[in-house]
Enzyme design. Structure first.
Site, PDB file in Angstrom:
ATOM      1  N   TYR A   1      76.815 -30.356 -16.888  1.00 52.77           N
ATOM      2  CA  TYR A   1      76.214 -31.660 -17.182  1.00 52.77           C
ATOM      3  C   TYR A   1      77.294 -32.741 -17.218  1.00 52.77           C
ATOM      4  CZ  TYR A   1      73.281 -35.153 -19.539  1.00 52.77           C
ATOM      5  OH  TYR A   1      72.586 -36.292 -19.869  1.00 52.77           O
TER       6      TYR A   1
ATOM      7  N   ASP B   1      65.766 -37.982 -24.611  1.00 50.67           N
ATOM      8  CA  ASP B   1      64.994 -37.060 -25.437  1.00 50.67           C
ATOM      9  C   ASP B   1      64.795 -37.614 -26.844  1.00 50.67           C
ATOM     10  OD1 ASP B   1      65.007 -35.438 -23.248  1.00 50.67           O
ATOM     11  OD2 ASP B   1      66.422 -33.978 -24.058  1.00 50.67           O
TER      12      ASP B   1
END
Length: 268
Positions: A79, A27
Site C-alpha cells: 500500500y 473508511d
C-alpha cells in the site's frame, strides 16, 4: 458533523502513526459521517463531504459485499509503495497531487512520465518538476499508477453526477453506473495492481451471474468486493461466486447485504 470530522482526523492519525499504514480518511469518514439512504462523497484533500442520494431499496437493487477471505495487510509495504509512486509521479509532473491533473490533459502527462530519464520538464507549475530519474520499468509503473488515479477520480465524479440526477436508477443510467464500477475494478487490477486472484474471481463471477457492476473495494490485496445487483438476484449471484471459488480451490467467501445507513453513534 464538525466534531465527527475531528474524530476522523484522529482515527487517520492513529492508523498512520500507530498502525504504520499511510492511509487516507475514506473508511473513517464512511463510518462516522454517512447518512441513511445516501452515499458519501468525500474530498480527501479538504475533508469536505456531500451526501449523495443512494436509496437502493427504492430502485429494487442491493449492494452485495463479498468477503473474499483473502488475507491482506496494509502495512506490508505494498500500500505504501503505491502511495510513494503516486507522490513521485506528482513531483515529476510539477503538481501537488495527481488529483490536480485534468482528465483531458492525462495523455500529455503520461507521455512526459514515459520520456527518457532526465528529459521531463515543468508541467506549468510554479514549482520545478523533479527530474525523470527512473528506468523504463519504473516509468511504466508511474504511468500506470498515474492513469489509475486520474481516471478513478473522473469515474467517481461521473458516478456522483449520475446519482444526483433526477432519473430513476434503472435502464441506461443503471448500465452506466455498472460500467463505471467495472472500469474501476479493471483499473485497480491492471494499472494500480492492487487486486488478487480471489478478488478477480469474485468480481468476474458476479458479473457473469448478472451483477450490473462489480469491483474490489478498500485498500486491496485481499479484503472485499462489492456487486450492484437486483435485490431478488442477490442470492443467485452469491451462489455463483461460491461456485467459482470452489472451482478455483479458494476458501469459501462470506456475504453481506450493505444498506446505506446512518453512521456510528453513541450506544445507549
Amino acid at each position: 458533523d464538525a466534531g465527527r470530522a475531528r474524530l476522523v482526523t484522529s482515527c487517520v492519525r492513529a492508523e498512520n502513526e500507530m498502525a504504520g499504514a499511510p492511509t487516507g480518511g475514506m473508511d473513517q469518514s464512511a463510518s462516522l459521517r454517512c447518512r441513511a439512504g445516501h452515499a458519501l462523497e468525500l474530498d480527501c484533500r479538504t475533508g469536505e463531504v456531500e451526501q449523495v442520494p443512494f436509496d437502493l431499496s427504492a430502485a429494487g437493487l442491493a449492494l452485495l459485499v463479498i468477503d473474499t477471505k483473502a488475507e491482506h495487510s496494509l502495512v506490508d509495504g505494498q500500500y505504501g509503495a503505491r502511495r510513494a509512486a503516486c507522490e513521485k509521479a506528482a513531483r515529476m509532473l510539477g503538481v501537488d497531487l495527481l488529483a490536480d491533473i485534468a482528465p483531458d490533459d492525462l495523455e500529455t502527462h503520461l507521455s512526459r512520465l514515459a520520456e527518457p530519464a532526465g528529459s521531463a520538464g515543468s508541467a506549468g507549475s510554479a514549482e520545478p518538476a523533479e527530474p525523470a530519474d527512473c528506468s523504463g520499468a519504473d516509468a511504466d509503473e508511474l504511468v500506470k499508477r498515474t492513469r489509475h488515479v486520474v481516471t478513478e477520480i473522473d469515474r467517481t465524479r461521473r458516478l456522483v453526477a449520475l446519482l444526483r440526477d433526477s432519473r430513476p436508477l434503472a435502464g441506461p443510467k443503471l448500465e452506466e453506473v455498472g460500467a463505471l464500477m467495472n472500469a474501476s475494478h479493471d483499473s485497480l487490477r491492471d494499472d494500480y495492481e492492487c487486486s488478487c486472484p480471489e478478488l478477480d474471481t469474485a468480481v468476474e463471477a458476479a458479473r457473469k451471474a448478472g451483477a450490473h457492476g462489480a469491483r474490489m473495494t478498500g485498500g486491496g490485496f485481499g479484503g472485499s468486493a462489492i456487486a450492484l445487483v437486483d435485490a431478488d438476484s442477490a442470492d443467485a449471484v452469491a451462489r455463483a461466486v461460491v461456485s467459482a471459488y470452489a472451482g478455483a480451490g479458494f476458501t469459501a467467501p462470506a456475504f453481506l447485504n450493505a444498506i446505506p445507513s446512518a453512521p456510528a453513534g453513541r450506544l445507549s
